[in-house]
Motif scaffolding. Structure first.
Motif, PDB file in Angstrom:
ATOM      1  N   TYR A  53       0.822  -1.227   0.000  1.00  0.00           N
ATOM      2  CA  TYR A  53       0.000   0.000   0.000  1.00  0.00           C
ATOM      3  C   TYR A  53       0.851   1.270   0.000  1.00  0.00           C
ATOM      4  O   TYR A  53       0.496   2.260   0.635  1.00  0.00           O
ATOM      5  CB  TYR A  53      -0.970   0.012   1.183  1.00  0.00           C
ATOM      6  N   LEU A  54       1.964   1.220  -0.723  1.00  0.00           N
ATOM      7  CA  LEU A  54       2.816   2.405  -0.869  1.00  0.00           C
ATOM      8  C   LEU A  54       2.471   3.067  -2.200  1.00  0.00           C
ATOM      9  O   LEU A  54       2.889   2.609  -3.256  1.00  0.00           O
ATOM     10  CB  LEU A  54       4.293   2.014  -0.829  1.00  0.00           C
ATOM     11  N   PHE A  55       1.685   4.144  -2.143  1.00  0.00           N
ATOM     12  CA  PHE A  55       1.174   4.779  -3.345  1.00  0.00           C
ATOM     13  C   PHE A  55       1.797   6.157  -3.533  1.00  0.00           C
ATOM     14  O   PHE A  55       1.920   6.930  -2.572  1.00  0.00           O
ATOM     15  CB  PHE A  55      -0.346   4.919  -3.265  1.00  0.00           C
ATOM     16  N   PRO A  56       2.158   6.502  -4.783  1.00  0.00           N
ATOM     17  CA  PRO A  56       2.804   7.811  -5.003  1.00  0.00           C
ATOM     18  C   PRO A  56       1.914   8.988  -4.675  1.00  0.00           C
ATOM     19  O   PRO A  56       2.411  10.042  -4.264  1.00  0.00           O
ATOM     20  CB  PRO A  56       3.170   7.771  -6.493  1.00  0.00           C
ATOM     21  N   PHE A  57       0.609   8.853  -4.818  1.00  0.00           N
ATOM     22  CA  PHE A  57      -0.266   9.999  -4.547  1.00  0.00           C
ATOM     23  C   PHE A  57      -0.399  10.282  -3.058  1.00  0.00           C
ATOM     24  O   PHE A  57      -0.907  11.335  -2.662  1.00  0.00           O
ATOM     25  CB  PHE A  57      -1.651   9.793  -5.180  1.00  0.00           C
ATOM     26  N   ILE A  58       0.054   9.361  -2.207  1.00  0.00           N
ATOM     27  CA  ILE A  58       0.065   9.623  -0.768  1.00  0.00           C
ATOM     28  C   ILE A  58       1.391  10.239  -0.355  1.00  0.00           C
ATOM     29  O   ILE A  58       1.447  11.179   0.439  1.00  0.00           O
ATOM     30  CB  ILE A  58      -0.239   8.341   0.024  1.00  0.00           C
ATOM     31  N   GLY A  59       2.480   9.699  -0.878  1.00  0.00           N
ATOM     32  CA  GLY A  59       3.775  10.348  -0.708  1.00  0.00           C
ATOM     33  C   GLY A  59       4.578   9.941   0.513  1.00  0.00           C
ATOM     34  O   GLY A  59       5.629  10.518   0.777  1.00  0.00           O
ATOM     35  N   ASP A  60       4.090   8.960   1.278  1.00  0.00           N
ATOM     36  CA  ASP A  60       4.891   8.532   2.427  1.00  0.00           C
ATOM     37  C   ASP A  60       6.082   7.707   1.949  1.00  0.00           C
ATOM     38  O   ASP A  60       6.135   7.241   0.808  1.00  0.00           O
ATOM     39  CB  ASP A  60       4.038   7.752   3.434  1.00  0.00           C
ATOM     40  N   ARG A  61       7.045   7.537   2.841  1.00  0.00           N
ATOM     41  CA  ARG A  61       8.283   6.844   2.483  1.00  0.00           C
ATOM     42  C   ARG A  61       8.606   5.764   3.509  1.00  0.00           C
ATOM     43  O   ARG A  61       8.242   5.867   4.688  1.00  0.00           O
ATOM     44  CB  ARG A  61       9.462   7.821   2.428  1.00  0.00           C
ATOM     45  N   LEU A  62       9.320   4.753   3.037  1.00  0.00           N
ATOM     46  CA  LEU A  62       9.939   3.759   3.908  1.00  0.00           C
ATOM     47  C   LEU A  62      11.442   3.998   3.863  1.00  0.00           C
ATOM     48  O   LEU A  62      12.051   3.926   2.792  1.00  0.00           O
ATOM     49  CB  LEU A  62       9.613   2.342   3.437  1.00  0.00           C
ATOM     50  N   VAL A  63      12.030   4.305   5.015  1.00  0.00           N
ATOM     51  CA  VAL A  63      13.465   4.587   5.102  1.00  0.00           C
ATOM     52  C   VAL A  63      14.087   3.557   6.033  1.00  0.00           C
ATOM     53  O   VAL A  63      13.713   3.464   7.212  1.00  0.00           O
ATOM     54  CB  VAL A  63      13.724   6.010   5.628  1.00  0.00           C
ATOM     55  N   ILE A  64      15.026   2.778   5.513  1.00  0.00           N
ATOM     56  CA  ILE A  64      15.705   1.728   6.288  1.00  0.00           C
ATOM     57  C   ILE A  64      17.195   2.048   6.283  1.00  0.00           C
ATOM     58  O   ILE A  64      17.794   2.304   5.232  1.00  0.00           O
ATOM     59  CB  ILE A  64      15.451   0.335   5.688  1.00  0.00           C
ATOM     60  N   GLY A  65      17.811   2.009   7.450  1.00  0.00           N
ATOM     61  CA  GLY A  65      19.208   2.378   7.591  1.00  0.00           C
ATOM     62  C   GLY A  65      20.189   1.319   7.108  1.00  0.00           C
ATOM     63  O   GLY A  65      19.831   0.355   6.431  1.00  0.00           O
ATOM     64  N   LYS A  66      21.419   1.506   7.504  1.00  0.00           N
ATOM     65  CA  LYS A  66      22.514   0.612   7.114  1.00  0.00           C
ATOM     66  C   LYS A  66      22.652  -0.555   8.095  1.00  0.00           C
ATOM     67  O   LYS A  66      22.254  -0.464   9.240  1.00  0.00           O
ATOM     68  CB  LYS A  66      23.824   1.405   7.076  1.00  0.00           C
ATOM     69  N   PHE A  67      23.209  -1.647   7.595  1.00  0.00           N
ATOM     70  CA  PHE A  67      23.556  -2.811   8.411  1.00  0.00           C
ATOM     71  C   PHE A  67      22.344  -3.411   9.131  1.00  0.00           C
ATOM     72  O   PHE A  67      22.448  -3.879  10.264  1.00  0.00           O
ATOM     73  CB  PHE A  67      24.647  -2.459   9.429  1.00  0.00           C
ATOM     74  N   CYS A  68      21.189  -3.397   8.478  1.00  0.00           N
ATOM     75  CA  CYS A  68      19.999  -4.037   9.043  1.00  0.00           C
ATOM     76  C   CYS A  68      19.867  -5.457   8.504  1.00  0.00           C
ATOM     77  O   CYS A  68      20.261  -5.752   7.366  1.00  0.00           O
ATOM     78  CB  CYS A  68      18.741  -3.236   8.705  1.00  0.00           C
ATOM     79  N   ALA A  69      19.294  -6.327   9.322  1.00  0.00           N
ATOM     80  CA  ALA A  69      19.045  -7.720   8.946  1.00  0.00           C
ATOM     81  C   ALA A  69      17.537  -7.945   8.969  1.00  0.00           C
ATOM     82  O   ALA A  69      16.915  -7.855  10.028  1.00  0.00           O
ATOM     83  CB  ALA A  69      19.745  -8.667   9.915  1.00  0.00           C
ATOM     84  N   ILE A  70      16.963  -8.240   7.804  1.00  0.00           N
ATOM     85  CA  ILE A  70      15.520  -8.392   7.670  1.00  0.00           C
ATOM     86  C   ILE A  70      15.218  -9.832   7.286  1.00  0.00           C
ATOM     87  O   ILE A  70      15.662 -10.315   6.233  1.00  0.00           O
ATOM     88  CB  ILE A  70      14.962  -7.418   6.615  1.00  0.00           C
ATOM     89  N   ALA A  71      14.464 -10.513   8.127  1.00  0.00           N
ATOM     90  CA  ALA A  71      14.192 -11.933   7.925  1.00  0.00           C
ATOM     91  C   ALA A  71      13.046 -12.155   6.939  1.00  0.00           C
ATOM     92  O   ALA A  71      12.278 -11.243   6.613  1.00  0.00           O
ATOM     93  CB  ALA A  71      13.869 -12.599   9.262  1.00  0.00           C
ATOM     94  N   ARG A  72      12.925 -13.364   6.514  1.00  0.00           N
ATOM     95  CA  ARG A  72      11.891 -13.785   5.571  1.00  0.00           C
ATOM     96  C   ARG A  72      10.489 -13.428   6.090  1.00  0.00           C
ATOM     97  O   ARG A  72      10.177 -13.579   7.267  1.00  0.00           O
ATOM     98  CB  ARG A  72      11.985 -15.297   5.384  1.00  0.00           C
ATOM     99  N   GLY A  73       9.658 -12.942   5.186  1.00  0.00           N
ATOM    100  CA  GLY A  73       8.260 -12.711   5.515  1.00  0.00           C
ATOM    101  C   GLY A  73       7.949 -11.405   6.212  1.00  0.00           C
ATOM    102  O   GLY A  73       6.782 -11.139   6.528  1.00  0.00           O
ATOM    103  N   VAL A  74       8.951 -10.572   6.471  1.00  0.00           N
ATOM    104  CA  VAL A  74       8.682  -9.267   7.095  1.00  0.00           C
ATOM    105  C   VAL A  74       7.868  -8.411   6.128  1.00  0.00           C
ATOM    106  O   VAL A  74       8.162  -8.349   4.930  1.00  0.00           O
ATOM    107  CB  VAL A  74      10.004  -8.562   7.466  1.00  0.00           C
ATOM    108  N   LYS A  75       6.838  -7.762   6.649  1.00  0.00           N
ATOM    109  CA  LYS A  75       5.982  -6.910   5.824  1.00  0.00           C
ATOM    110  C   LYS A  75       5.912  -5.506   6.430  1.00  0.00           C
ATOM    111  O   LYS A  75       5.910  -5.339   7.646  1.00  0.00           O
ATOM    112  CB  LYS A  75       4.565  -7.477   5.732  1.00  0.00           C
ATOM    113  N   PHE A  76       5.826  -4.522   5.539  1.00  0.00           N
ATOM    114  CA  PHE A  76       5.661  -3.133   5.934  1.00  0.00           C
ATOM    115  C   PHE A  76       4.324  -2.646   5.378  1.00  0.00           C
ATOM    116  O   PHE A  76       4.122  -2.640   4.163  1.00  0.00           O
ATOM    117  CB  PHE A  76       6.797  -2.274   5.378  1.00  0.00           C
ATOM    118  N   ILE A  77       3.404  -2.270   6.258  1.00  0.00           N
ATOM    119  CA  ILE A  77       2.131  -1.698   5.847  1.00  0.00           C
ATOM    120  C   ILE A  77       2.282  -0.177   5.806  1.00  0.00           C
ATOM    121  O   ILE A  77       2.667   0.438   6.796  1.00  0.00           O
ATOM    122  CB  ILE A  77       1.003  -2.077   6.826  1.00  0.00           C
TER     123      ILE A  77
END
Length: 214
Positions: A53-77
């Motif tokens: 649900y990341l739509f350009p007309f809304i304009g929000d952002r997901l910002v993830i830093g350096k050296f992060c470990a993200i496991a299988r199946g992680v979701k961002f709403i």
């Protein structure tokens, strides 16, 4: 020793389930730091499918830093999932057109939580769900299958649905010093030289490395 190339999508030869996802994200509303990886045998290079649900007309952002470990199946709403909640019905009549578009709510009638921000050196466990507008502090750990609905303090461990603080990884003094040292901002050559101190729990040794870096 200079470390792996952050521009190489698959830094572990013969093991494509681990991907430095900065190299595979094309959406301008998603920002990923160096060396952050996603681990998924079903396609680690398609991380964007987990940002919903990341739509350009809304304009929000997901910002993830350096050296992060993200496991299988992680979701961002993201904020595009939000429906108007103040009326008697939450059904989005307007999206189907054919006259129903006349019922389009004003932009300020939708819940808007802002950008979602993940700090540096964060570990996000299997199947976790990160809700819109959450900030996760540097060094935090998100336990498997957590639902993160509110901000997470730096160097804390949270878990559950909704995720609750389980413990601080270190005391306040140590956390403050780690945030001041901010080793993730060092040039990679210096990080490579001081890996033992970064991976250990000897704060004085890490501070000496930081002082040597200047």
């Amino acid at each position: 020793m200079v470390g792996p190339d952050p521009r190489n999508p698959f830094p572990m030869e013969g093991f494509p389930q681990v991907c430095f996802i900065q190299n595979r994200v094309n959406n301008p509303q998603i920002e990923i730091g160096d060396f952050t990886y996603y681990d998924d045998p079903d396609g680690a290079d398609n991380f964007e499918r987990n940002v919903l649900y990341l739509f350009p007309f809304i304009g929000d952002r997901l910002v993830i830093g350096k050296f992060c470990a993200i496991a299988r199946g992680v979701k961002f709403i993201m904020n595009g999932a939000n429906h108007k909640l103040s009326g008697f019905s939450t059904y989005p009549f307007q999206i189907f057109g054919n006259g129903w578009e006349s019922a389009m709510p004003a932009p300020d009638e939708f819940p808007y939580k802002g950008d979602t921000r993940i700090g540096h050196n964060v570990r996000i466990g299997y199947d976790s769900l990160i809700m819109p507008g959450v900030t996760i502090g540097h060094g935090a750990i998100i336990s498997a299958r957590s639902v993160v609905t509110r901000d997470v303090a730096p160097y804390s461990v949270v878990g559950g649905n909704p995720a609750q603080p389980l413990k601080q990884r270190f005391d306040d003094r140590v956390i403050g010093q780690l945030l001041a040292i901010a080793w993730w901002d060092w040039p990679v050559e210096r990080i490579s030289r001081h890996l033992k101190a970064i991976m250990a729990a000897d704060l004085e040794a890490l501070q000496r490395c930081a002082d040597a870096v200047g």
